[in-house]
Design a protein around this motif. Structure first.
Motif, PDB file in Angstrom:
ATOM      1  N   MET A  32      -7.072 -35.164  12.438  1.00 37.01           N
ATOM      2  CA  MET A  32      -6.897 -34.692  13.820  1.00 37.01           C
ATOM      3  C   MET A  32      -7.197 -33.199  13.932  1.00 37.01           C
ATOM      4  SD  MET A  32      -6.198 -37.345  15.652  1.00 37.01           S
ATOM      5  CE  MET A  32      -7.328 -38.197  14.531  1.00 37.01           C
ATOM      6  N   TYR A  33      -6.758 -32.408  12.964  1.00 36.26           N
ATOM      7  CA  TYR A  33      -7.030 -30.973  13.026  1.00 36.26           C
ATOM      8  C   TYR A  33      -8.515 -30.676  12.796  1.00 36.26           C
ATOM      9  CZ  TYR A  33      -2.355 -29.157  13.763  1.00 36.26           C
ATOM     10  OH  TYR A  33      -1.143 -28.833  14.330  1.00 36.26           O
ATOM     11  N   PHE A  34      -9.178 -31.506  12.008  1.00 34.32           N
ATOM     12  CA  PHE A  34     -10.623 -31.321  11.823  1.00 34.32           C
ATOM     13  C   PHE A  34     -11.350 -31.534  13.147  1.00 34.32           C
ATOM     14  CE2 PHE A  34     -14.765 -33.118   9.972  1.00 34.32           C
ATOM     15  CZ  PHE A  34     -15.309 -31.857   9.777  1.00 34.32           C
ATOM     16  N   ASN A  35     -10.945 -32.554  13.886  1.00 33.79           N
ATOM     17  CA  ASN A  35     -11.517 -32.736  15.220  1.00 33.79           C
ATOM     18  C   ASN A  35     -11.204 -31.545  16.117  1.00 33.79           C
ATOM     19  OD1 ASN A  35     -12.429 -35.267  14.445  1.00 33.79           O
ATOM     20  ND2 ASN A  35     -10.842 -36.400  15.530  1.00 33.79           N
ATOM     21  N   LEU A  36      -9.949 -31.149  16.165  1.00 35.28           N
ATOM     22  CA  LEU A  36      -9.528 -30.080  17.074  1.00 35.28           C
ATOM     23  C   LEU A  36     -10.216 -28.761  16.773  1.00 35.28           C
ATOM     24  CD1 LEU A  36      -5.691 -30.778  17.345  1.00 35.28           C
ATOM     25  CD2 LEU A  36      -7.337 -30.896  19.229  1.00 35.28           C
ATOM     26  N   VAL A  37     -10.333 -28.405  15.500  1.00 34.70           N
ATOM     27  CA  VAL A  37     -10.920 -27.103  15.166  1.00 34.70           C
ATOM     28  C   VAL A  37     -12.410 -27.085  15.480  1.00 34.70           C
ATOM     29  CG1 VAL A  37     -11.523 -27.515  12.715  1.00 34.70           C
ATOM     30  CG2 VAL A  37     -10.774 -25.242  13.455  1.00 34.70           C
ATOM     31  N   ARG A  38     -13.063 -28.236  15.390  1.00 35.04           N
ATOM     32  CA  ARG A  38     -14.474 -28.296  15.783  1.00 35.04           C
ATOM     33  C   ARG A  38     -14.629 -28.289  17.305  1.00 35.04           C
ATOM     34  NH1 ARG A  38     -16.938 -33.396  13.063  1.00 35.04           N
ATOM     35  NH2 ARG A  38     -14.836 -34.181  13.476  1.00 35.04           N
ATOM     36  N   PHE A  39     -13.693 -28.899  17.989  1.00 29.43           N
ATOM     37  CA  PHE A  39     -13.767 -28.940  19.457  1.00 29.43           C
ATOM     38  C   PHE A  39     -13.431 -27.580  20.088  1.00 29.43           C
ATOM     39  CE2 PHE A  39     -12.445 -33.721  19.751  1.00 29.43           C
ATOM     40  CZ  PHE A  39     -13.611 -34.092  19.120  1.00 29.43           C
ATOM     41  N   PHE A  40     -12.367 -26.943  19.591  1.00 29.86           N
ATOM     42  CA  PHE A  40     -11.790 -25.789  20.289  1.00 29.86           C
ATOM     43  C   PHE A  40     -11.788 -24.485  19.490  1.00 29.86           C
ATOM     44  CE2 PHE A  40      -9.608 -29.599  21.985  1.00 29.86           C
ATOM     45  CZ  PHE A  40      -9.952 -29.479  23.329  1.00 29.86           C
ATOM     46  N   GLY A  41     -12.105 -24.529  18.195  1.00 33.35           N
ATOM     47  CA  GLY A  41     -11.990 -23.316  17.386  1.00 33.35           C
ATOM     48  C   GLY A  41     -10.540 -23.080  16.998  1.00 33.35           C
ATOM     49  N   ASP A  42     -10.010 -21.898  17.274  1.00 33.85           N
ATOM     50  CA  ASP A  42      -8.607 -21.597  16.988  1.00 33.85           C
ATOM     51  C   ASP A  42      -7.713 -22.535  17.803  1.00 33.85           C
ATOM     52  OD1 ASP A  42      -9.848 -19.504  15.696  1.00 33.85           O
ATOM     53  OD2 ASP A  42      -9.090 -17.946  17.050  1.00 33.85           O
ATOM     54  N   VAL A  43      -6.755 -23.170  17.144  1.00 33.71           N
ATOM     55  CA  VAL A  43      -5.814 -24.063  17.834  1.00 33.71           C
ATOM     56  C   VAL A  43      -4.422 -23.860  17.239  1.00 33.71           C
ATOM     57  CG1 VAL A  43      -7.507 -25.845  18.451  1.00 33.71           C
ATOM     58  CG2 VAL A  43      -6.338 -25.965  16.224  1.00 33.71           C
ATOM     59  N   PRO A  44      -3.376 -24.191  18.001  1.00 37.00           N
ATOM     60  CA  PRO A  44      -2.035 -24.117  17.419  1.00 37.00           C
ATOM     61  C   PRO A  44      -1.929 -25.031  16.206  1.00 37.00           C
ATOM     62  CG  PRO A  44      -1.902 -24.303  19.807  1.00 37.00           C
ATOM     63  CD  PRO A  44      -3.335 -24.542  19.434  1.00 37.00           C
ATOM     64  N   LEU A  45      -1.464 -24.479  15.111  1.00 36.85           N
ATOM     65  CA  LEU A  45      -1.298 -25.239  13.873  1.00 36.85           C
ATOM     66  C   LEU A  45       0.182 -25.588  13.736  1.00 36.85           C
ATOM     67  CD1 LEU A  45      -2.645 -26.365  11.303  1.00 36.85           C
ATOM     68  CD2 LEU A  45      -2.175 -24.163  10.207  1.00 36.85           C
ATOM     69  N   VAL A  46       0.528 -26.804  14.068  1.00 38.16           N
ATOM     70  CA  VAL A  46       1.912 -27.260  14.067  1.00 38.16           C
ATOM     71  C   VAL A  46       2.097 -28.188  12.870  1.00 38.16           C
ATOM     72  CG1 VAL A  46       3.728 -28.382  15.410  1.00 38.16           C
ATOM     73  CG2 VAL A  46       1.881 -27.161  16.575  1.00 38.16           C
ATOM     74  N   LEU A  47       2.987 -27.814  11.971  1.00 39.88           N
ATOM     75  CA  LEU A  47       3.149 -28.553  10.718  1.00 39.88           C
ATOM     76  C   LEU A  47       4.537 -29.144  10.557  1.00 39.88           C
ATOM     77  CD1 LEU A  47       1.268 -26.089   8.329  1.00 39.88           C
ATOM     78  CD2 LEU A  47       0.365 -28.148   9.439  1.00 39.88           C
ATOM     79  N   THR A  48       5.399 -28.939  11.552  1.00 36.49           N
ATOM     80  CA  THR A  48       6.748 -29.495  11.502  1.00 36.49           C
ATOM     81  C   THR A  48       7.067 -30.125  12.852  1.00 36.49           C
ATOM     82  OG1 THR A  48       7.701 -27.383  12.175  1.00 36.49           O
ATOM     83  CG2 THR A  48       7.588 -27.826   9.796  1.00 36.49           C
ATOM     84  N   GLU A  49       8.062 -30.957  12.857  1.00 39.65           N
ATOM     85  CA  GLU A  49       8.497 -31.611  14.088  1.00 39.65           C
ATOM     86  C   GLU A  49       9.063 -30.582  15.060  1.00 39.65           C
ATOM     87  OE1 GLU A  49      11.986 -34.791  15.411  1.00 39.65           O
ATOM     88  OE2 GLU A  49      11.557 -34.425  13.289  1.00 39.65           O
ATOM     89  N   LEU A  50       8.542 -30.540  16.266  1.00 44.89           N
ATOM     90  CA  LEU A  50       9.080 -29.661  17.301  1.00 44.89           C
ATOM     91  C   LEU A  50      10.203 -30.394  18.037  1.00 44.89           C
ATOM     92  CD1 LEU A  50       5.946 -27.942  18.888  1.00 44.89           C
ATOM     93  CD2 LEU A  50       7.355 -27.193  16.973  1.00 44.89           C
ATOM     94  N   LYS A  51      11.306 -29.686  18.255  1.00 41.12           N
ATOM     95  CA  LYS A  51      12.482 -30.334  18.823  1.00 41.12           C
ATOM     96  C   LYS A  51      12.921 -29.750  20.153  1.00 41.12           C
ATOM     97  CE  LYS A  51      14.066 -31.497  14.171  1.00 41.12           C
ATOM     98  NZ  LYS A  51      15.161 -31.403  13.164  1.00 41.12           N
ATOM     99  N   SER A  52      12.178 -28.745  20.638  1.00 39.60           N
ATOM    100  CA  SER A  52      12.563 -28.155  21.918  1.00 39.60           C
ATOM    101  C   SER A  52      11.339 -27.656  22.662  1.00 39.60           C
ATOM    102  CB  SER A  52      13.529 -26.986  21.701  1.00 39.60           C
ATOM    103  OG  SER A  52      12.851 -25.870  21.159  1.00 39.60           O
ATOM    104  N   GLN A  53      11.499 -27.523  23.974  1.00 38.43           N
ATOM    105  CA  GLN A  53      10.429 -26.980  24.790  1.00 38.43           C
ATOM    106  C   GLN A  53      10.154 -25.532  24.421  1.00 38.43           C
ATOM    107  OE1 GLN A  53      10.723 -27.840  28.974  1.00 38.43           O
ATOM    108  NE2 GLN A  53       9.664 -25.982  29.553  1.00 38.43           N
ATOM    109  N   ALA A  54      11.190 -24.800  24.074  1.00 38.78           N
ATOM    110  CA  ALA A  54      11.030 -23.387  23.722  1.00 38.78           C
ATOM    111  C   ALA A  54      10.119 -23.221  22.518  1.00 38.78           C
ATOM    112  CB  ALA A  54      12.389 -22.755  23.447  1.00 38.78           C
ATOM    113  N   GLU A  55      10.253 -24.113  21.538  1.00 41.31           N
ATOM    114  CA  GLU A  55       9.384 -24.056  20.357  1.00 41.31           C
ATOM    115  C   GLU A  55       7.923 -24.238  20.756  1.00 41.31           C
ATOM    116  OE1 GLU A  55      10.832 -25.904  16.456  1.00 41.31           O
ATOM    117  OE2 GLU A  55      11.957 -27.006  17.983  1.00 41.31           O
TER     118      GLU A  55
END
Length: 479
Positions: free
Chosen positions: A147-170
């Motif tokens: 998925m990140y290979f697709n995203l980095v080719r589509f958009f270049g720099d992208v948010p790299l999220v490697l853990t489960e996000l548990k809040s909107q603030a995160e």
């Protein structure tokens, strides 16, 4: 409270949802309800369900993958008269509020969220077999890397999220990670996956990511980065594996009932069950009023005359992969690879081949050629040519001519499969190719006069809704 972004919804909700993934037989294909994450992951079956959800979420990604990878290229076009949606992909004039781009972003992060949930809870349970945990972790890392290979080719720099996000603030605190760092994480995930995954599975688990798939994807990543030596070495390992073969007859590579054959290294699995687990390829890839399938075609992703003309005389792939409909300037060309009779628009049963051996062999030839090993590259190129019924290229070809021959073979061999646009970008030919295409075909098809190739179009815009709701996400140049 601020509205929830697409990315936040993907990262939070997919962590709470157990969906289904049909590698035809290896899982229960009945969709499950939304379940709270807290306290849920108590058994091996719970972790397997989270991983299954990540696999299942890929279906949406690859149903629309052609928009990002084929429509912008000289391979395909849409006859949708509107300049919104598909028309923007076709004419390279997409806008920052394009909903399909926003959906693609969201769909990829939904899969990533599922993998992060799987990885984050893999240590919470015990396993019947000691190898099971390693294989679950390896599969999750493979899917995340894909998925990140697709995203980095589509958009270049992208948010790299490697853990489960548990809040909107995160989610609202995310920033775009430099593409080089995203690629580095992709390489780490695939290296880990390669070491953890088996070469094959039993019949009930066919379709899951294997070590061969991890090797092949890692080689493809290296190639896109132009890390030629690393690409050569890794792709050589895949070519040497005995379980993958170029099928002798190109007519046997694609089609209902032909999925997961010896040429397929990894595919997105679809299942015609009546529960929305099938694909929409027949609708999107068939011409309107062609009557080639029970479902009326949408003419969304038709082949171009330029693609049709790219096949050499005697190339068996032309009849196997492409079909003409209509006459004269009204002729449409459609992907015989993916158009089969289906009873409803989203019930296609055939899979989407993400990586197959012909792709790997041609990538290996490209890596060899760029490493000054042209004499070794040409026999690899000829493996694909002779399978198609064409004469072998002479071993006396120059390095430059070998590169051109590889480019030609990749175009016709892999047409419609989602490789063309990023191949052109890797070769530094995306803008020049599309400008030449515009010049050549504007008279035949006046809509090509609206084609807007430029170097800025080699990346898609960050979806406007994401930028508006998270001011830390900057926009790509030119948008």
């Amino acid at each position: 409270m601020k509205p929830t972004t697409f990315l936040l919804r993907a990262l939070l909700l997919s962590g709470l949802t157990v969906s289904s993934y049909g590698c035809k037989d290896f899982v229960n294909l009945t969709p499950q309800d939304i379940i709270p994450v807290s306290g849920f992951y108590k058994t091996e079956a719970d972790i397997q369900a989270a991983l299954t959800g990540a696999y299942g979420s890929m279906r949406s990604v690859y149903n629309g993958y052609f928009q990002f990878t084929e429509l912008p290229s000289d391979n395909t076009r849409t006859i949708n008269s509107s300049e919104v949606g598909y028309g923007q992909f076709d004419k390279l004039n997409w806008l920052i509020n394009n909903t399909a781009i926003a959906s693609g972003w969201n769909q990829h992060y939904t899969v990533i969220a599922g993998t992060n949930v799987t990885l984050g809870h893999a240590d919470d349970v015990s396993y019947a077999l000691p190898t099971t945990k390693a294989q679950i972790v390896g599969q999750a890392k493979f899917l995340r890397a894909l998925m990140y290979f697709n995203l980095v080719r589509f958009f270049g720099d992208v948010p790299l999220v490697l853990t489960e996000l548990k809040s909107q603030a995160e989610a609202l605190d995310l920033v775009r990670t430099p593409a080089a760092d995203v690629y580095a994480q992709i390489e780490r995930d695939l290296t880990d996956a390669e070491a953890a995954l088996p070469l094959s599975y039993n019949a009930a688990n066919v379709g899951r990511a294997t070590s061969g798939a991890a090797k092949a994807l890692l080689g493809k990543v290296y190639l896109q980065e132009k890390k030629w030596a690393l690409a050569e070495a890794k792709l050589a390992e895949v070519v040497a594996l005995t379980q993958y073969q170029l099928l002798p007859d190109v007519n046997n590579v694609f089609g209902v009932g032909k999925d997961n054959n010896a040429e397929i290294i990894f595919a997105c699995q679809y299942f015609s069950s009546g529960n929305g687990e099938g694909n929409s390829f027949a609708y999107n890839f068939a011409p309107v009023n062609a009557n080639v399938t029970t479902v009326a075609g949408g003419s969304t992703n038709l082949g171009t005359k330029d693609l049709n003309d790219a096949f050499e005389a005697g190339d068996q792939r032309k009849a196997a992969f492409l079909t003409a409909f209509g006459t004269g300037n009204a002729t449409d060309y459609y992907a015989k690879k993916f158009v089969y009779n289906v009873l409803s628009p989203n019930e296609g049963d055939n899979d989407w081949p993400i990586i197959r051996l012909a792709d790997v062999v041609l990538m290996y030839a490209e890596a060899l050629n760029n490493n000054g090993k042209t004499a070794l590259a040409i026999p690899q190129l000829n493996r694909v040519r002779t399978r198609a019924g064409l004469a072998a290229k002479p071993l006396t070809l120059t390095t430059a001519d070998t590169q051109l021959a590889i480019e030609q073979e990749r175009r016709v061999e892999l047409c419609f499969e989602g490789h063309r646009w990023h191949d052109l970008i890797r070769w530094g030919k995306a803008t020049s190719t599309m400008q030449a295409f515009k010049t050549k075909y504007t008279t035949l098809d006046p809509a090509n006069g609206n084609l807007a190739p430029s170097v800025t179009k080699e990346l898609f815009p960050i979806p406007q809704v994401e930028v508006l709701l998270n001011s830390k996400l900057t926009q790509n140049p030119g948008y």
